[in-house]
Write an enzyme that holds these catalytic residues in place. Structure first.
Site, short mmCIF file in Angstrom:
data_model
loop_
_atom_site.label_atom_id
_atom_site.label_comp_id
_atom_site.label_asym_id
_atom_site.label_seq_id
_atom_site.Cartn_x
_atom_site.Cartn_y
_atom_site.Cartn_z
N GLU A 80 5.13 4.92 3.66
CA GLU A 80 4.67 6.21 3.89
C GLU A 80 6.06 7.12 3.84
OE1 GLU A 80 2.92 9.68 4.54
OE2 GLU A 80 1.66 7.84 3.90
N ASP B 127 -1.61 12.66 -2.63
CA ASP B 127 -1.47 13.98 -2.52
C ASP B 127 -1.80 14.68 -3.93
OD1 ASP B 127 -1.00 14.02 0.33
OD2 ASP B 127 1.26 14.47 0.10
N ASP C 214 0.86 -1.06 -0.01
CA ASP C 214 0.05 0.05 -0.21
C ASP C 214 1.05 1.23 -0.15
OD1 ASP C 214 -2.44 1.26 0.17
OD2 ASP C 214 -2.39 1.64 2.09
#
Length: 211
Positions: free
Chosen positions: A65, A119, A40
């Site tokens: 992340e 984003d 992910d």
């Protein structure tokens, strides 16, 4: 106690995010490192990956992340849940993903990748900061096996179209079904997905299969 404010958006092209990450020992990260792997990308707080790991114990889930404090929160959730098929890492995927996948050697178990609500970087001059760049698409095509999937979701149609265009430009990625899926292919939701749907707003979803 001081409150640490986590930035909602960070510039992945800034110098502080260019350093490659240390490669983990996958046998320590996962109880069974050869289970099918779902990555992910831009996992945020890790809510989606954590729920998926609970619902699908026969899969391993790796959340990546770029915001370190967010990753630390996700790692804490994983430890509290005691899940041995879930791992979170702080990294810039456009710098480190290839090395991460190469570190598996010939036993690369990657089967599925999700990029959800990234984003948007609306300004034209900032769109080079969007996560799904041609180099990343090429890396995914190289390491996903035939039949492997990339699932993209966004609540911003322009961003969803851009991700689909990037994937469609690569000869080894083929779209599945109609332009937008009517529902998520996953049994879990991201925080952003849940809030968007609760507000009655659309989510633009697509699946691309490695040919």
């Amino acid at each position: 106690m001081a409150v640490v404010r986590v930035r909602q958006h960070v510039n992945p092209l800034s110098e502080r995010y260019q350093a490659p990450v240390a490669m983990p020992d996958w046998s320590e990260a996962f109880a069974n490192p050869q289970q099918p792997l779902h990555i992910d990308i831009g996992c945020g707080k890790g809510v989606f990956a954590l729920h998926m790991a609970q619902l699908q114990p026969e899969w391993n889930f790796l959340g990546l992340e770029i915001r370190k404090p967010v990753v630390e929160s996700a790692q804490k959730r994983q430890q509290e849940a005691g899940l041995s098929n879930l791992h979170f890492m702080y990294c810039n995927v456009n710098i480190s993903l290839r090395a991460l996948l190469e570190s598996w050697g010939d036993q690369n178990p990657l089967q599925q990748v999700s990029i959800q609500f990234p984003d948007p970087w609306f300004k034209k001059r900032h769109q080079k900061r969007r996560v799904l760049q041609p180099e990343l698409v090429a890396t995914l095509a190289e390491f996903l096996p035939p039949g492997g999937r990339v699932v993209v979701q966004s609540d911003v149609e322009e961003v969803a179209v851009d991700m689909c265009d990037r994937l469609s430009e690569h000869p080894h990625f083929l779209p599945q079904g109609d332009r937008w899926l009517p529902a998520s292919p996953f049994p879990a939701q991201t925080d952003r997905e849940r809030v968007t749907l609760e507000q009655g707003l659309p989510v633009y979803r697509a699946i691309f299969t490695r040919s």
